[in-house]
Design a protein around this motif. Structure first.
Motif, short mmCIF file in Angstrom:
data_model
loop_
_atom_site.label_atom_id
_atom_site.label_comp_id
_atom_site.label_asym_id
_atom_site.label_seq_id
_atom_site.Cartn_x
_atom_site.Cartn_y
_atom_site.Cartn_z
N VAL A 91 0.85 -1.18 0.00
CA VAL A 91 0.00 0.00 0.00
C VAL A 91 0.90 1.24 0.00
O VAL A 91 1.71 1.43 0.91
N ASP A 92 0.76 2.08 -1.02
CA ASP A 92 1.62 3.24 -1.20
C ASP A 92 0.98 4.55 -0.78
O ASP A 92 1.68 5.56 -0.61
N GLY A 93 -0.34 4.57 -0.61
CA GLY A 93 -0.95 5.83 -0.20
C GLY A 93 -2.46 5.75 -0.12
O GLY A 93 -3.09 4.91 -0.78
N MET A 105 -7.02 3.74 -2.85
CA MET A 105 -5.63 3.64 -2.40
C MET A 105 -4.71 3.51 -3.61
O MET A 105 -5.10 2.96 -4.64
N ASN A 106 -3.50 4.01 -3.46
CA ASN A 106 -2.44 3.69 -4.39
C ASN A 106 -1.76 2.42 -3.88
O ASN A 106 -1.44 2.31 -2.69
N PHE A 107 -1.55 1.47 -4.77
CA PHE A 107 -1.04 0.17 -4.32
C PHE A 107 -0.35 -0.54 -5.47
O PHE A 107 -0.50 -0.18 -6.65
N ARG A 108 0.41 -1.57 -5.11
CA ARG A 108 0.99 -2.52 -6.05
C ARG A 108 0.68 -3.91 -5.51
O ARG A 108 1.02 -4.19 -4.37
N VAL A 189 -3.48 12.96 -1.82
CA VAL A 189 -2.91 11.66 -1.48
C VAL A 189 -2.13 11.76 -0.18
O VAL A 189 -1.39 12.74 0.04
N VAL A 190 -2.29 10.79 0.69
CA VAL A 190 -1.47 10.66 1.90
C VAL A 190 -0.54 9.48 1.67
O VAL A 190 -0.99 8.33 1.67
N PRO A 191 0.76 9.72 1.45
CA PRO A 191 1.69 8.61 1.18
C PRO A 191 1.82 7.67 2.37
O PRO A 191 1.74 8.09 3.53
N ILE A 192 2.03 6.41 2.08
CA ILE A 192 2.28 5.38 3.09
C ILE A 192 3.56 4.65 2.71
O ILE A 192 3.75 4.27 1.56
#
Length: 222
Positions: A91-93, A105-108, A189-192
């Protein structure tokens, strides 16, 4: 079904990602996600019931290895050759839109299908245990005492060959309805990121033993 290449997995009804712009079937992309992840969610059917378990893992080429105690009921079933699916997600953000409907969410993620098999060859089993250990902290295996034959015999190692796979990736800002861009609501976006804190010595560690190189390198990542 598309034909596979040396650098990509075939697209089949099983692994096809519905949203094409999120899909990636490149081997190197999938392997990079697996190598960065720490936990695989392993799904299979046991006694006609679906089960998903979080497990540590290691990768050697297109083989994913998991392990556990020989007496574990789950591993006893997996070694019979069950079909399994694995997912590793980074999870990227948090992606926050002007409308709750557009939060995401931003994810891979790496999505894998294969068949479990019991690892019986002694060298493959040993190499798999090294890979699982070093996946957590590269180089850690060589910093520990030699594993005994009794310990290896008490451990079941399961291999899953990557038969079908796909990566699903989302990046970027929220995508709101066009008319909402003029509204007075914050969006963005809130980066994680995953980080490792300072190592904590075991209470019974002998005096004068420094933090191992593998752990020092792990905790110094930025």
């Amino acid at each position: 079904m598309t034909e596979p290449t040396q650098d990509s997995f075939p697209v089949t009804p099983t692994n096809k990602i519905r949203v094409a712009k999120r899909a990636n079937y490149d081997r190197d992309t999938l392997f990079a996600i697996l190598d960065e992840g720490l936990i695989a969610q392993v799904g299979f059917v046991l006694d006609d019931k679906p089960i998903v378990l979080p497990m540590a893992y290691g990768r050697i080429d297109d083989q994913i290895y998991i392990h556990g105690a020989k007496a574990a009921r789950m591993l006893k079933k997996l070694k019979e050759g069950l079909p399994v699916c694995l997912n590793v997600t980074l999870v990227d953000g948090l992606v926050l839109g002007r409308a709750a409907f557009h939060h995401t969410m931003n994810f891979r993620s790496a999505n894998i299908h294969g068949t479990a098999r019991l690892v019986e060859d002694e060298k493959e089993k040993y190499d798999a245990l090294v890979a699982i250990t070093d996946h957590l902290a590269p180089g850690r295996w060589d910093e520990t005492r030699e594993t005994t034959k009794k310990e290896i015999n008490a451990t079941t190692v399961i291999a899953v060959t990557i038969e079908q796979a796909a990566s699903k990736i989302r990046g970027g800002m929220p995508i709101d309805d066009e008319e909402d861009y003029d509204l007075d609501f914050w969006a963005g976006v809130v980066p994680i990121s995953t980080s490792f804190g300072p190592a904590i010595d075991d209470a019974r560690l002998k005096a004068g033993i420094p933090v191992a190189d593998s752990i020092r390198k792990l905790t110094s990542r930025r």
